[in-house]
Design a protein around this motif. Structure first.
Motif, PDB file in Angstrom:
ATOM      1  N   ASN A  81      36.813  22.960  41.597  1.00 54.66           N
ATOM      2  CA  ASN A  81      35.573  23.391  40.963  1.00 54.66           C
ATOM      3  C   ASN A  81      35.634  24.833  40.459  1.00 54.66           C
ATOM      4  N   THR A  82      36.826  25.377  40.327  1.00 53.47           N
ATOM      5  CA  THR A  82      36.994  26.727  39.789  1.00 53.47           C
ATOM      6  C   THR A  82      36.684  26.687  38.297  1.00 53.47           C
ATOM      7  N   PRO A  83      35.933  27.656  37.783  1.00 43.15           N
ATOM      8  CA  PRO A  83      35.599  27.653  36.352  1.00 43.15           C
ATOM      9  C   PRO A  83      36.840  27.707  35.462  1.00 43.15           C
ATOM     10  N   LEU A 122      37.332  35.633  35.132  1.00 40.98           N
ATOM     11  CA  LEU A 122      36.308  34.818  35.799  1.00 40.98           C
ATOM     12  C   LEU A 122      35.176  35.661  36.387  1.00 40.98           C
ATOM     13  N   MET A 123      35.315  36.984  36.273  1.00 39.00           N
ATOM     14  CA  MET A 123      34.344  37.927  36.831  1.00 39.00           C
ATOM     15  C   MET A 123      34.136  37.695  38.330  1.00 39.00           C
ATOM     16  N   LEU A 141      41.910  34.177  45.022  1.00 39.59           N
ATOM     17  CA  LEU A 141      42.327  33.297  43.946  1.00 39.59           C
ATOM     18  C   LEU A 141      43.760  32.880  44.236  1.00 39.59           C
ATOM     19  N   PHE A 142      44.025  31.598  44.134  1.00 38.34           N
ATOM     20  CA  PHE A 142      45.342  31.054  44.431  1.00 38.34           C
ATOM     21  C   PHE A 142      45.980  30.561  43.146  1.00 38.34           C
ATOM     22  N   CYS A 190      42.994  28.326  41.444  1.00 41.21           N
ATOM     23  CA  CYS A 190      41.765  27.868  42.091  1.00 41.21           C
ATOM     24  C   CYS A 190      41.299  28.912  43.106  1.00 41.21           C
ATOM     25  N   LYS A 191      40.056  28.789  43.494  1.00 39.70           N
ATOM     26  CA  LYS A 191      39.469  29.739  44.429  1.00 39.70           C
ATOM     27  C   LYS A 191      39.664  29.342  45.891  1.00 39.70           C
ATOM     28  N   THR A 192      40.115  28.128  46.122  1.00 38.00           N
ATOM     29  CA  THR A 192      40.390  27.674  47.484  1.00 38.00           C
ATOM     30  C   THR A 192      41.809  27.100  47.519  1.00 38.00           C
TER      31      THR A 192
END
Length: 99
Positions: A23-25, A51-52, A59-60, A93-95
């Motif tokens: 769900n990362t923008p 992505l601000m 961030l991975f 991605c963020k996770t």
């Protein structure tokens, strides 16, 4: 990051395509020319800026949807080992996702 033009201005650049995961923008522009000497850390900071993200957000970045390269790894080595069709594809991605 670098230019989004179709042709690199010098042979010292690599075409990098960034693909979001989960769900990362998504980034507006997904393909960039990156200096071969830049590191994964530089790419991560660039994506976070685009992505601000807040400074504390993680961030991975993954290569081939399989492993996270070291932050001090240079883009040229990744491109030489894992590039295909004249580009290097990195997922972000963020996770944590893979590897």
């Amino acid at each position: 990051m670098a230019e989004t033009s179709k042709d690199p201005s010098a042979a010292d650049k690599v075409k990098v395509t960034l693909r979001q995961t989960g769900n990362t923008p998504a980034l507006k522009n997904k393909t960039f020319w990156v200096q071969r000497s830049q590191t994964v850390r530089w790419v991560v900071e660039f994506i976070k800026q685009q992505l601000m993200c807040e400074p504390h957000e993680s961030l991975f970045v993954y290569v081939q949807q399989a492993f996270a390269p070291a932050l001090d790894q240079d883009i040229n080595t990744l491109y030489e080992c894992y590039g295909a069709n004249d580009k290097l594809i990195l997922n972000y991605c963020k996770t944590p996702a893979w590897g």
